[in-house]
Scaffold this motif. Structure first.
Motif, short mmCIF file in Angstrom:
data_model
loop_
_atom_site.label_atom_id
_atom_site.label_comp_id
_atom_site.label_asym_id
_atom_site.label_seq_id
_atom_site.Cartn_x
_atom_site.Cartn_y
_atom_site.Cartn_z
N TYR A 1 0.83 -1.21 0.00
CA TYR A 1 0.00 0.00 0.00
C TYR A 1 0.87 1.26 0.00
O TYR A 1 0.47 2.30 -0.52
CB TYR A 1 -0.94 0.02 1.22
N TYR A 2 2.08 1.14 0.56
CA TYR A 2 2.96 2.29 0.69
C TYR A 2 3.55 2.68 -0.67
O TYR A 2 3.97 3.81 -0.86
CB TYR A 2 4.07 1.97 1.68
N SER B 1 5.39 15.85 14.98
CA SER B 1 4.65 15.30 16.13
C SER B 1 5.64 14.88 17.22
O SER B 1 5.39 15.06 18.42
CB SER B 1 3.76 14.13 15.71
N ASP C 1 9.37 5.65 11.19
CA ASP C 1 8.64 5.91 9.95
C ASP C 1 9.13 4.98 8.84
O ASP C 1 10.24 4.44 8.90
CB ASP C 1 8.84 7.37 9.50
N GLY D 1 4.94 6.67 12.51
CA GLY D 1 4.58 7.55 11.40
C GLY D 1 4.99 8.97 11.75
O GLY D 1 4.22 9.91 11.59
N ALA E 1 -0.15 9.60 14.89
CA ALA E 1 -0.85 10.85 14.58
C ALA E 1 -0.83 11.14 13.08
O ALA E 1 0.24 11.21 12.47
CB ALA E 1 -0.20 12.01 15.35
N PHE E 2 -2.00 11.32 12.51
CA PHE E 2 -2.17 11.68 11.09
C PHE E 2 -1.57 10.63 10.15
O PHE E 2 -1.02 10.97 9.11
CB PHE E 2 -1.58 13.07 10.82
N ASN F 1 8.70 -0.52 9.65
CA ASN F 1 7.26 -0.56 9.42
C ASN F 1 6.56 -0.62 10.78
O ASN F 1 6.83 -1.51 11.59
CB ASN F 1 6.93 -1.81 8.59
N GLY F 2 5.65 0.31 11.01
CA GLY F 2 4.92 0.35 12.28
C GLY F 2 4.06 -0.88 12.51
O GLY F 2 3.66 -1.16 13.64
N PHE G 1 11.94 11.21 5.03
CA PHE G 1 11.35 11.99 6.11
C PHE G 1 12.25 11.92 7.36
O PHE G 1 12.48 12.92 8.02
CB PHE G 1 9.96 11.46 6.47
C1 SAM Z 1 1.00 12.71 7.55
S1 SAM Z 1 2.43 11.88 8.05
C2 SAM Z 1 2.39 11.91 9.82
C3 SAM Z 1 2.86 13.17 10.40
C4 SAM Z 1 3.36 13.16 11.80
N1 SAM Z 1 2.88 12.09 12.65
C5 SAM Z 1 2.97 14.49 12.41
O1 SAM Z 1 1.86 14.58 12.98
O2 SAM Z 1 3.74 15.43 12.29
C6 SAM Z 1 2.08 10.16 7.83
C7 SAM Z 1 3.35 9.33 7.99
O3 SAM Z 1 3.02 7.97 8.20
C8 SAM Z 1 4.06 7.19 7.64
N2 SAM Z 1 3.59 5.83 7.54
C9 SAM Z 1 2.57 5.34 6.80
N3 SAM Z 1 2.43 4.01 7.01
C10 SAM Z 1 3.38 3.66 7.92
C11 SAM Z 1 3.74 2.43 8.54
N4 SAM Z 1 3.12 1.29 8.27
N5 SAM Z 1 4.77 2.44 9.41
C12 SAM Z 1 5.44 3.58 9.69
N6 SAM Z 1 5.14 4.77 9.13
C13 SAM Z 1 4.12 4.80 8.26
C14 SAM Z 1 4.37 7.91 6.34
O4 SAM Z 1 5.63 7.60 5.84
C15 SAM Z 1 4.27 9.37 6.78
O5 SAM Z 1 5.50 9.87 7.17
#
Ligand code: SAM
Length: 292
Positions: free
Chosen positions: A41-42, A134, A151, A128, A197-198, A180-181, A156
């Motif tokens: 999905y990523y 955050s 992340d 993330g 968050a987000f 990977n989270g 990033f």
């Molecule tokens: C909108 S950003 C989050 C912003 C951050 N948490 C903040 O509030 O400042 C979403 C992030 O989630 C990360 N992400 C998405 N799926 C993820 C996963 N399975 N494991 C770790 N990071 C993930 C993306 O790479 C991206 O950096």
């Protein structure tokens, strides 16, 4: 996107340029986990954009890292714009940011004090964390805690590490992890607080479920999970038709996020004390506890 931001006194292009002209590129090697396998999905074509328009599809593989650096460099300005859109009546961008993040942090703190035997927060994981915005807020709020930002994007994380080096010591987290989270590889029961968050609006339902289960594994009994994200229907309703089409094309899993029963997902993972708070008109913070 950036011209709207600049009209709102967010120097989008200047902020991005400063990062792109810095030595941020040097951080990539030390942060990147070369053996990490990215989930499908990523790799979907929804993450990069150029000059305010979606151009991931225009980015061939050779331009992949260029696009990624650009998105990473723009992330802080994009977050400021998000705060501005959520709180248009705030007197400044700074005030909008403070209100948005202040309400979020208060919701977490209150939940933890109310539901955990020990209200002290020693170890925090920010899943993330993106470029560390955050993470920085978590460090400032819980300043005696060890904070880890994790992340999937090494770009990033490179920006996060680069910014950390430019701030005073002790003001930023000790660890950045490229992982990977859903399967962090970190030890079980090693955090008092896991914050996501987000992130969830970018994920399909099956990933949301796995992230929540992994957070449950990582938390101590009495530990707190924070899921903060958009109130999707509210955000979509307020968009102009053009922006609506853009958002739908760039956020591939918004529908799945919208349709995921978050309370049920948390209950099934084993969480209790599930609480939702509207932290501002566009965002919701859901907190939950691992039973003691
Ligand atoms: C909108 S950003 C989050 C912003 C951050 N948490 C903040 O509030 O400042 C979403 C992030 O989630 C990360 N992400 C998405 N799926 C993820 C996963 N399975 N494991 C770790 N990071 C993930 C993306 O790479 C991206 O950096």
């Amino acid at each position: 996107m950036h011209s709207t931001a600049e009209k709102n006194n967010i120097p989008w292009r200047k902020m991005a340029q400063e990062i792109l002209e810095s030595e941020v590129y040097r951080e990539l090697n030390s942060i990147q986990n070369q053996s990490l396998v990215y989930p499908d999905y990523y790799l979907n074509p929804f993450r990069a954009y150029e000059e305010g328009n979606l151009t991931w599809l225009l980015c061939g593989n050779s331009e992949f890292s260029h696009c990624q650096w650009k998105v990473a460099a723009e992330a802080e300005a994009a977050t400021m714009s998000m705060a501005r859109r959520a709180l248009p009546d705030a007197s400044s961008i700074q005030e909008a940011n403070q209100i948005l993040h202040g309400n979020w942090l208060r919701a977490i703190e209150q939940h933890h004090i109310e539901h955990s035997e020990s209200s002290v927060i020693n170890d925090i994981l920010d899943i993330g964390c993106s470029v560390g915005i955050s993470t920085r807020y978590l460090v400032d709020k819980f300043h005696t805690a060890k904070v880890t930002g994790l992340d999937l994007s090494p770009y990033f994380l490179a920006v996060a590490q680069h910014k950390e080096k430019r701030t005073s010591p002790g003001k930023f987290p000790k660890r950045w992890i490229h992982a990977n989270g859903e399967d962090t590889g970190l030890p079980s029961k090693s955090f008092d607080l896991v914050s996501i968050a987000f992130v969830l609006h970018e994920c399909p339902t099956r990933v949301i479920v796995t992230l929540v289960r992994e957070a449950f594994r990582l938390l101590w009994p009495g530990g707190t999970l924070d899921l903060t994200d958009f109130l999707v229907y509210k955000v979509l309703q307020e968009l102009s038709p053009v922006l609506f089409t853009l958002v739908k094309s760039t956020e591939a899993f918004l529908d799945e996020y919208y349709l995921t029963d978050m309370d049920e997902t948390l209950r099934e993972a084993g969480f209790v004390n599930i609480t939702s708070i509207l932290t501002d008109p566009r965002h919701v913070t859901i907190t939950a506890t691992v039973p003691q």
